[in-house]
Design a protein around this motif. Structure first.
Motif, PDB file in Angstrom:
ATOM      1  N   ALA A 243      -9.304  -4.803 -22.413  1.00 47.46           N
ATOM      2  CA  ALA A 243     -10.519  -4.688 -23.215  1.00 47.46           C
ATOM      3  C   ALA A 243     -11.506  -5.803 -22.876  1.00 47.46           C
ATOM      4  CB  ALA A 243     -10.160  -4.710 -24.705  1.00 47.46           C
ATOM      5  N   VAL A 244     -10.996  -7.046 -22.754  1.00 45.52           N
ATOM      6  CA  VAL A 244     -11.883  -8.166 -22.426  1.00 45.52           C
ATOM      7  C   VAL A 244     -12.486  -7.973 -21.034  1.00 45.52           C
ATOM      8  CG1 VAL A 244     -11.941 -10.642 -21.929  1.00 45.52           C
ATOM      9  CG2 VAL A 244     -10.720  -9.792 -23.929  1.00 45.52           C
ATOM     10  N   GLY A 245     -11.660  -7.516 -20.060  1.00 46.22           N
ATOM     11  CA  GLY A 245     -12.158  -7.290 -18.692  1.00 46.22           C
ATOM     12  C   GLY A 245     -13.262  -6.256 -18.670  1.00 46.22           C
ATOM     13  N   ASN A 246     -13.113  -5.171 -19.414  1.00 45.79           N
ATOM     14  CA  ASN A 246     -14.143  -4.128 -19.449  1.00 45.79           C
ATOM     15  C   ASN A 246     -15.456  -4.663 -20.024  1.00 45.79           C
ATOM     16  OD1 ASN A 246     -12.425  -2.253 -18.298  1.00 45.79           O
ATOM     17  ND2 ASN A 246     -11.595  -1.583 -20.289  1.00 45.79           N
ATOM     18  N   GLN A 247     -15.298  -5.504 -21.053  1.00 44.00           N
ATOM     19  CA  GLN A 247     -16.507  -6.081 -21.643  1.00 44.00           C
ATOM     20  C   GLN A 247     -17.291  -6.931 -20.604  1.00 44.00           C
ATOM     21  OE1 GLN A 247     -15.419  -8.227 -25.188  1.00 44.00           O
ATOM     22  NE2 GLN A 247     -14.950  -6.383 -26.380  1.00 44.00           N
ATOM     23  N   GLU A 248     -16.535  -7.696 -19.808  1.00 40.34           N
ATOM     24  CA  GLU A 248     -17.192  -8.564 -18.797  1.00 40.34           C
ATOM     25  C   GLU A 248     -17.820  -7.733 -17.683  1.00 40.34           C
ATOM     26  OE1 GLU A 248     -17.917 -11.786 -18.727  1.00 40.34           O
ATOM     27  OE2 GLU A 248     -17.139 -11.768 -20.788  1.00 40.34           O
ATOM     28  N   VAL A 249     -17.175  -6.665 -17.284  1.00 39.36           N
ATOM     29  CA  VAL A 249     -17.751  -5.787 -16.259  1.00 39.36           C
ATOM     30  C   VAL A 249     -19.067  -5.210 -16.750  1.00 39.36           C
ATOM     31  CG1 VAL A 249     -17.422  -3.606 -15.045  1.00 39.36           C
ATOM     32  CG2 VAL A 249     -15.567  -5.268 -15.155  1.00 39.36           C
ATOM     33  N   GLN A 250     -19.078  -4.797 -18.036  1.00 39.07           N
ATOM     34  CA  GLN A 250     -20.308  -4.248 -18.587  1.00 39.07           C
ATOM     35  C   GLN A 250     -21.405  -5.292 -18.647  1.00 39.07           C
ATOM     36  OE1 GLN A 250     -20.790  -1.106 -19.258  1.00 39.07           O
ATOM     37  NE2 GLN A 250     -22.906  -1.401 -19.975  1.00 39.07           N
ATOM     38  N   SER A 251     -21.016  -6.550 -18.970  1.00 38.15           N
ATOM     39  CA  SER A 251     -22.004  -7.648 -19.003  1.00 38.15           C
ATOM     40  C   SER A 251     -22.573  -7.910 -17.604  1.00 38.15           C
ATOM     41  CB  SER A 251     -21.338  -8.908 -19.550  1.00 38.15           C
ATOM     42  OG  SER A 251     -22.241  -9.983 -19.522  1.00 38.15           O
ATOM     43  N   THR A 252     -21.715  -7.850 -16.572  1.00 33.07           N
ATOM     44  CA  THR A 252     -22.174  -8.059 -15.185  1.00 33.07           C
ATOM     45  C   THR A 252     -23.140  -6.972 -14.769  1.00 33.07           C
ATOM     46  OG1 THR A 252     -20.087  -9.145 -14.640  1.00 33.07           O
ATOM     47  CG2 THR A 252     -21.401  -8.281 -12.801  1.00 33.07           C
ATOM     48  N   ARG A 253     -22.865  -5.710 -15.152  1.00 34.55           N
ATOM     49  CA  ARG A 253     -23.751  -4.616 -14.772  1.00 34.55           C
ATOM     50  C   ARG A 253     -25.136  -4.822 -15.391  1.00 34.55           C
ATOM     51  NH1 ARG A 253     -20.743  -0.955 -16.519  1.00 34.55           N
ATOM     52  NH2 ARG A 253     -19.658  -0.550 -14.551  1.00 34.55           N
ATOM     53  N   LEU A 254     -25.178  -5.307 -16.612  1.00 38.16           N
ATOM     54  CA  LEU A 254     -26.466  -5.558 -17.254  1.00 38.16           C
ATOM     55  C   LEU A 254     -27.256  -6.662 -16.523  1.00 38.16           C
ATOM     56  CD1 LEU A 254     -25.363  -5.388 -21.016  1.00 38.16           C
ATOM     57  CD2 LEU A 254     -26.645  -3.677 -19.721  1.00 38.16           C
ATOM     58  N   HIS A 255     -26.529  -7.690 -16.089  1.00 37.72           N
ATOM     59  CA  HIS A 255     -27.197  -8.779 -15.325  1.00 37.72           C
ATOM     60  C   HIS A 255     -27.790  -8.268 -14.019  1.00 37.72           C
ATOM     61  CE1 HIS A 255     -24.763 -11.971 -17.663  1.00 37.72           C
ATOM     62  NE2 HIS A 255     -26.058 -12.049 -18.043  1.00 37.72           N
ATOM     63  N   ILE A 256     -27.060  -7.367 -13.352  1.00 33.83           N
ATOM     64  CA  ILE A 256     -27.541  -6.802 -12.084  1.00 33.83           C
ATOM     65  C   ILE A 256     -28.815  -5.991 -12.301  1.00 33.83           C
ATOM     66  CG2 ILE A 256     -26.989  -5.151 -10.257  1.00 33.83           C
ATOM     67  CD1 ILE A 256     -24.072  -6.104 -10.477  1.00 33.83           C
ATOM     68  N   ILE A 257     -28.854  -5.224 -13.346  1.00 30.50           N
ATOM     69  CA  ILE A 257     -30.069  -4.441 -13.641  1.00 30.50           C
ATOM     70  C   ILE A 257     -31.250  -5.368 -13.873  1.00 30.50           C
ATOM     71  CG2 ILE A 257     -31.089  -2.868 -15.329  1.00 30.50           C
ATOM     72  CD1 ILE A 257     -28.264  -1.651 -15.712  1.00 30.50           C
ATOM     73  N   ASP A 258     -31.012  -6.487 -14.570  1.00 28.04           N
ATOM     74  CA  ASP A 258     -32.088  -7.452 -14.829  1.00 28.04           C
ATOM     75  C   ASP A 258     -32.608  -8.080 -13.518  1.00 28.04           C
ATOM     76  OD1 ASP A 258     -33.703  -9.100 -16.670  1.00 28.04           O
ATOM     77  OD2 ASP A 258     -32.435 -10.738 -15.907  1.00 28.04           O
TER      78      ASP A 258
END
Length: 893
Positions: free
Chosen positions: A165-180
Motif C-alpha cells: 500500500a505504501v509503495g503504491n502511494q509513492e508511485v502515484q506521488s511520482t507520477r504526479l511530479h512527472i506531470i508537473d
C-alpha cells in the motif's frame, strides 16, 4: 566628444556583433537558468523517489530476513541463522527513521508507515523473541503448540499488504511530479522561442544601423570623387569625410594622391617651361643665365651659380659661367677642381648635395639687408653619364621634396640642352677657325712658293750633316760594344784565371801544410820554416784571388745582399778578438768606443759589414807604426750609423785621397815597397759601402794619421730591392753579350761550420780506412795522396769518372770517395749519378771537390748525389774534419 573618438568600420562591425552577442547571451542565460532549475527539480524528484522506494524495499527486506532467520533457527537450532536476524533487527529501525523523514510532507503515507512500525515491533515481541527463546530452551512442544496457531504468519502477511500500500502511494506521488515537470518543460520551450525571436529582431536592428552608417559614408566619398572627376580635372579639390574610420583614411589617401598628382602636374608644367626656354639658344652663357633666371623662382631660391665643365682628363675643372642675384666677386668662386669643396665633390660623385642650416654660408644681399640662407642645394647636370655642369642654389627657406623632384626631372633633359649648345658653339668655333686657317693657308702657300728654293738648299745641307751624324753614331756604337766586350773579357778572364790558379794553389797549400807540420821529423828547422813561408805565401795568394773576384762580382752585379739582424753589442768583442794580437805585436793601443744611444740590433748585411770593418782596421794597423788605432760607432741620425776608424799612421796627401779607392792603387810606389799589399782593400770597402746604401769620408794629413768614416743606413727590404736593381742595371751591358761566370763566395767557411765539437773528438782514427780519390790533376793527386797516407789511410786513385766506375765495379769495399768535378771523359756530376744508381753504393759517403765555388755548383753537386761539398784550395783540417764526420756516420750505419 564621441565624434573625436575613432570608430573605424571594423570597430563598428565589432560593436554590432558585440550587441548581438549580448542579446544572445542574455537569452541563453535566461534559458540556461530555467533549464538548470528544471534539471534541479528533476534530479530532486528522481533521487527522492528512488531513495523512498529503496528505503521501503530495505525495511521490507529486513523484516523478511528476520522472519527467514527466525524460522531457520527454530527448524535447525543452528545459531548462525540468528546473525541475519540480529542484523535486520538492528537496521530496520534506522531505515524506517530515514524513510519517515523523506515523507514528512505526506501525512497519509506517514500514518501508514507508523502502522508498519507497530506491526514489526509486535511481530518481534510476540512471535520472534518467544519462539527463539523456546528453541534455545529446547521447548519443542511449546514451539509446536505455538505454530499450530501461527500468529506470526498472519502478522507478516499483514505487514506485506501494508508495504504494498505504501509503495503504491509513492508511485502515484511520482507520477504526479512527472506531470508537473512536463508542464514546466512546455512553458520553458515557449519561452526559448520568444527569446530567440526577440534576439533576432534586436540583431537585425543593430546590423541595419551599422551597415547604414558605413554605406552612408562610402556614398558620401563616391559622390565627392565623382564631383572631382566631373569638375574639369581640378586637382585642387579635396574630399571631406566627417566620420573617423577607414572611409576617412580612404578620403585622406585620395587627398594625398590628388596632392601628388597636383605636384606632378606642376613639375611637368615647369619642366615644359624650362624645355621651351632652351630652344633657340646657341650660347652657353645665355643658356646658363636663362636657366638660373627661370628655375630659381620655381624653387624659391634667392641665389644661384652655374658652373660649366672645362678641359678633359686630370685637367678637368668647373668654371663659373653665370650667377643669379650675385653681387660681384661674391657671386661664387671662379673655379673648382674635381673633388675640391662640395661643388667639386658633387661633380666627382655625380650626386645631389643638400645642406640645411649651413655654417658660414654666403650672404644673400637685398637692397636693404644681407640675409643668411637656410638651405643650399648642389645639383650635377649629366649627359650620357658624363658630367656637363654643376648648379648651386641657396634659399632663405628649406628646399622641399617637390623642388628636388623638379630639379631631377629638369636635369635629365637639361644635360642634353647643355651638350647640344656646347656642340653648336664648338662647331661655330671650328668653322671660324677653319675660315681663319684657310686664309692663313693661302698666305702661307704664297710664302712657301717664295721660300721653296731656299728650303731645298737647306735640305741638301741638312742631309749632308745627317750623314755625318749617322757615321759618328756608328763609331760611338762600335766603341761602346768594344768597351762592353772588353769588360766581359776582363770578367771572364778573372773568373777563369781564379779557377786555373786555385788548382795548382790547392796542391801548394796541401803540400806546404804537410811539410810545415813535419810529422815525420824529416825536415830541419830551416826547411820547416821554408814550408811555412810557402804556405803563408799561398794563403796570401788565395786572399788576392778572392779580392779580385770580389771586384769582379761587384762589377758584374752578382753580389747578393742579405738583410739580417746585426747585434752591435758583439762588434767590440769580435774586433778585439781579431786585432788585439796585431796591436800587441806592434805595441799599438787599440780602442773601441760605442755610443750610449746605439740600438742593440741594426738591420744590414752582417757579413759585408764585418768585411768592411776588417778591411779598414787591417789598413789602419798596416800603416801605423806607433800610437793607436781607434774604432768608434755612433748614430748619425735616426736611421744611419757613423763608423769611424782613426789611426796615427803615415797619413795620405790630399791629392792622393781619391786615388786610393781605385783598384791596385796605393799612395805611391814607396808605400807599396814599405808596407806591401795590392791596393784592393779600400776599393772593395768603398764598393761594399755603396752596395749597403752608404758612403765613405776620409780626413787625413801626412804624418798625422787618417780617419775613415762610413755612413750606413738601416736597410729595409724596399731599399735592398732598389740597391739590387741598381747593381743589375750596372751589369746590364755585360749580360747582353752572355752570362758572365763569376765565382761565388767560398764555401769553406760554411763547410767548416757544419763540423760540431763532438765530431772533432770522436772517430779521429783514420788508420786502415779505404779512400777512392777521383782526380785528374797529377799535382793535386800527389798532394792529397801524401796527406791521406800520412793519416795511415789506404788510397786508390782514379784519373777520371770512367776509371772510377771501372774500379767500383770490381771492388766496392771503400769507406769514402773524394770526387773532383771538372774531369775529362766523365765529369764528377755524371760519375756521382752513375754511382748512386748502384744499390750497394746508395749510402757510400761522397765528398765533392771543385776549384769553382758557385752557388749553382754546390746545389748541382748535392742533386747529383754528393753527400757533402768542399771547395778548393782545400784546407786539410777542414777536409779531415768533414771526412771524420762521414766516416763516423758510415760506422754507425
Amino acid at each position: 566628444m564621441l565624434r573625436a573618438i575613432k570608430f573605424n568600420i571594423r570597430t563598428k562591425i565589432a560593436i554590432g556583433y558585440f550587441l548581438i552577442l549580448v542579446c544572445l547571451g542574455a537569452s541563453i542565460l535566461a534559458v540556461t537558468d530555467r533549464i538548470e532549475a528544471l534539471q534541479t527539480e528533476v534530479e530532486s524528484i528522481t533521487s527522492r523517489d528512488v531513495e523512498i522506494h529503496n528505503l521501503i524495499a530495505s525495511i521490507q527486506y529486513d523484516a523478511i530476513s528476520m522472519e527467514t532467520a527466525q524460522r531457520g533457527f527454530i527448524i535447525t537450532g543452528d545459531t548462525s541463522y540468528l546473525e541475519p536476524y540480529d542484523l535486520g533487527k538492528s537496521q530496520w529501525e534506522a531505515n524506517y527513521n530515514s524513510l519517515y523523514a523523506y515523507i514528512s510532507d505526506n501525512p497519509s503515507t506517514q500514518k501508514a508507515l507508523e502502522e508498519i512500525k507497530l506491526s514489526i515491533q509486535e511481530w518481534i515481541s510476540k512471535t520472534a523473541e518467544p519462539t527463539i527463546a523456546m528453541k534455545k530452551e529446547n521447548r519443542s512442544a511449546d514451539i509446536i503448540a505455538f505454530f499450530q496457531d501461527d500468529v506470526g504468519k498472519q502478522q507478516m502477511d499483514s505487514l506485506r499488504a501494508k508495504f504494498d500500500a505504501v509503495g503504491n502511494q509513492e508511485v502515484q506521488s511520482t507520477r504526479l511530479h512527472i506531470i508537473d515537470l512536463e508542464n514546466k518543460n512546455r512553458i520553458l520551450t515557449i519561452g526559448i522561442y520568444v527569446l530567440l525571436l526577440a534576439a533576432t529582431i534586436i540583431s537585425l536592428m543593430i546590423v541595419s544601423f551599422v551597415s547604414g552608417s558605413i554605406v552612408k559614408t562610402i556614398k558620401q566619398v563616391v559622390r565627392t570623387i565623382t564631383e572631382i572627376a566631373s569638375s574639369g580635372g581640378d586637382l585642387g579639390t579635396r574630399i571631406k569625410v566627417n566620420t573617423n574610420d577607414e572611409i576617412k583614411e580612404l578620403g585622406d589617401a585620395t587627398n594625398r594622391l590628388l596632392a601628388s598628382l597636383e605636384a606632378q602636374s606642376w613639375i611637368q608644367a615647369k619642366v615644359a617651361e624650362v624645355a621651351t626656354m632652351n630652344q633657340g639658344i646657341n650660347d652657353l652663357g645665355i643658356l646658363a643665365r636663362s636657366f638660373l633666371t627661370k628655375v630659381a623662382p620655381m624653387i624659391n631660391a634667392s641665389y644661384g651659380v652655374f658652373y660649366i665643365r672645362r678641359g678633359a682628363g686630370e685637367q678637368q675643372r668647373l668654371e663659373k659661367l653665370a650667377s643669379y642675384a650675385g653681387t660681384g666677386e661674391e657671386a661664387g668662386k671662379e673655379s673648382f677642381r674635381f673633388g675640391e669643396g662640395l661643388v667639386g665633390q658633387c661633380a666627382l660623385e655625380k650626386r645631389v648635395f643638400l645642406l640645411n642650416q649651413p655654417d658660414q654660408a654666403p650672404l644673400i644681399t637685398t637692397g636693404l639687408v644681407q640675409l643668411e640662407p637656410r638651405s643650399i642645394l648642389m645639383v650635377p647636370i649629366e649627359y650620357e653619364e658624363r658630367l656637363e655642369a654643376v648648379i648651386e642654389f641657396a634659399s632663405l627657406q628649406s628646399f622641399t621634396t617637390q623642388h628636388l623632384k623638379l630639379l631631377e626631372e629638369i636635369e635629365q633633359d637639361f644635360g642634353i640642352a647643355v651638350n647640344n649648345v656646347a656642340g653648336r658653339m664648338e662647331v661655330e668655333r671650328l668653322l671660324s677657325e677653319s675660315q681663319v686657317l684657310t686664309e692663313e693657308l693661302q698666305m702661307q702657300q704664297e710664302e712657301m712658293r717664295m721660300t721653296t728654293e731656299h728650303l731645298e738648299e737647306q735640305y741638301l745641307v741638312a742631309e749632308q750633316k745627317t750623314k755625318e751624324l749617322e757615321k759618328a753614331k756608328e763609331e760611338l756604337e762600335d766603341y761602346s760594344e768594344q768597351l762592353q766586350k772588353s769588360s766581359q773579357y776582363k770578367t771572364n778572364f778573372l773568373a777563369n784565371m781564379s779557377h786555373e790558379l786555385r788548382t795548382p794553389l790547392n796542391s801548394i797549400l796541401i803540400l806546404s801544410q804537410l811539410l810545415a807540420e813535419n810529422e815525420n821529423q824529416t825536415l830541419n828547422d830551416d826547411e820547416e820554416g821554408y814550408a811555412k813561408v810557402i804556405h803563408t805565401s799561398g794563403t796570401d795568394l788565395l786572399k788576392l784571388i778572392d779580392d779580385i773576384l770580389d771586384l769582379s762580382k761587384i762589377e758584374a752585379g752578382k753580389v747578393v745582399l742579405t738583410i739580417d739582424e746585426v747585434n752591435l753589442t758583439e762588434i767590440p768583442e769580435m774586433m778585439k778578438l781579431t786585432f788585439n794580437p796585431v796591436a800587441e805585436k806592434k805595441e799599438l793601443a787599440f780602442i773601441v768606443d760605442m755610443a750610449d744611444n746605439l740600438p742593440d740590433v741594426w738591420y744590414t748585411d752582417g757579413q759585408r759589414l764585418q768585411q768592411i770593418l776588417k778591411n779598414l782596421l787591417s789598413n789602419a794597423f798596416k800603416f801605423t807604426e806607433k800610437g793607436s788605432v781607434h774604432l768608434q760607432i755612433e748614430r748619425a741620425g735616426d736611421e744611419t750609423l757613423a763608423i769611424s776608424v782613426t789611426d796615427t799612421g803615415i797619413g795620405i796627401p790630399m791629392d792622393k785621397q781619391k786615388l786610393i779607392f781605385e783598384a791596385f792603387q796605393q799612395v805611391d810606389g814607396n808605400t807599396n815597397r814599405l808596407y806591401g799589399g795590392t791596393g784592393l782593400g779600400l776599393s772593395i770597402t768603398s764598393e761594399f759601402v755603396k752596395l749597403l746604401g752608404g758612403y765613405i769620408k776620409l780626413n787625413s794629413s801626412v804624418g798625422r794619421g787618417s780617419c775613415f768614416t762610413i755612413y750606413l743606413p738601416e736597410l729595409s727590404q724596399e731599399r735592398l730591392d732598389t740597391i739590387q736593381l741598381a747593381m743589375q742595371e750596372s751589369a746590364a751591358a755585360a749580360e747582353q753579350l752572355g752570362e758572365i761566370p763569376v765565382q761565388e763566395e767560398s764555401g769553406n767557411e760554411t763547410d767548416s761550420s757544419r763540423i760540431s765539437e763532438n765530431e772533432q773528438t770522436s772517430g779521429s782514427n783514420f788508420a786502415g780506412k779505404k779512400v777512392l780519390l777521383v782526380e785528374d790533376d797529377a799535382r793535386n793527386v800527389f798532394a792529397l795522396v801524401q796527406a791521406l797516407e800520412s793519416k795511415k789511410m789506404q788510397v786508390t786513385v782514379a784519373g777520371n769518372g770512367r776509371r772510377c766506375m771501372d774500379i767500383l765495379e770490381e771492388n766496392t769495399d771503400f769507406d769514402l770517395v773524394l770526387m773532383d768535378i771538372m774531369m775529362p771523359l766523365m765529369d764528377g756530376y755524371e760519375t756521382m749519378r752513375e754511382i748512386r744508381k748502384l744499390p750497394q753504393l746508395q749510402d757510400m759517403p761522397i765528398i765533392a771537390l771543385t776549384a769553382k765555388a758557385m752557388k749553382s755548383d754546390r746545389d748541382k753537386c748535392l742533386e747529383a748525389g754528393a753527400s757533402d761539398y768542399i771547395s778548393k784550395p782545400l784546407q786539410m783540417d777542414q777536409l779531415f774534419s768533414l771526412m771524420r764526420v762521414w766516416l763516423t756516420k758510415q760506422v754507425s750505419h
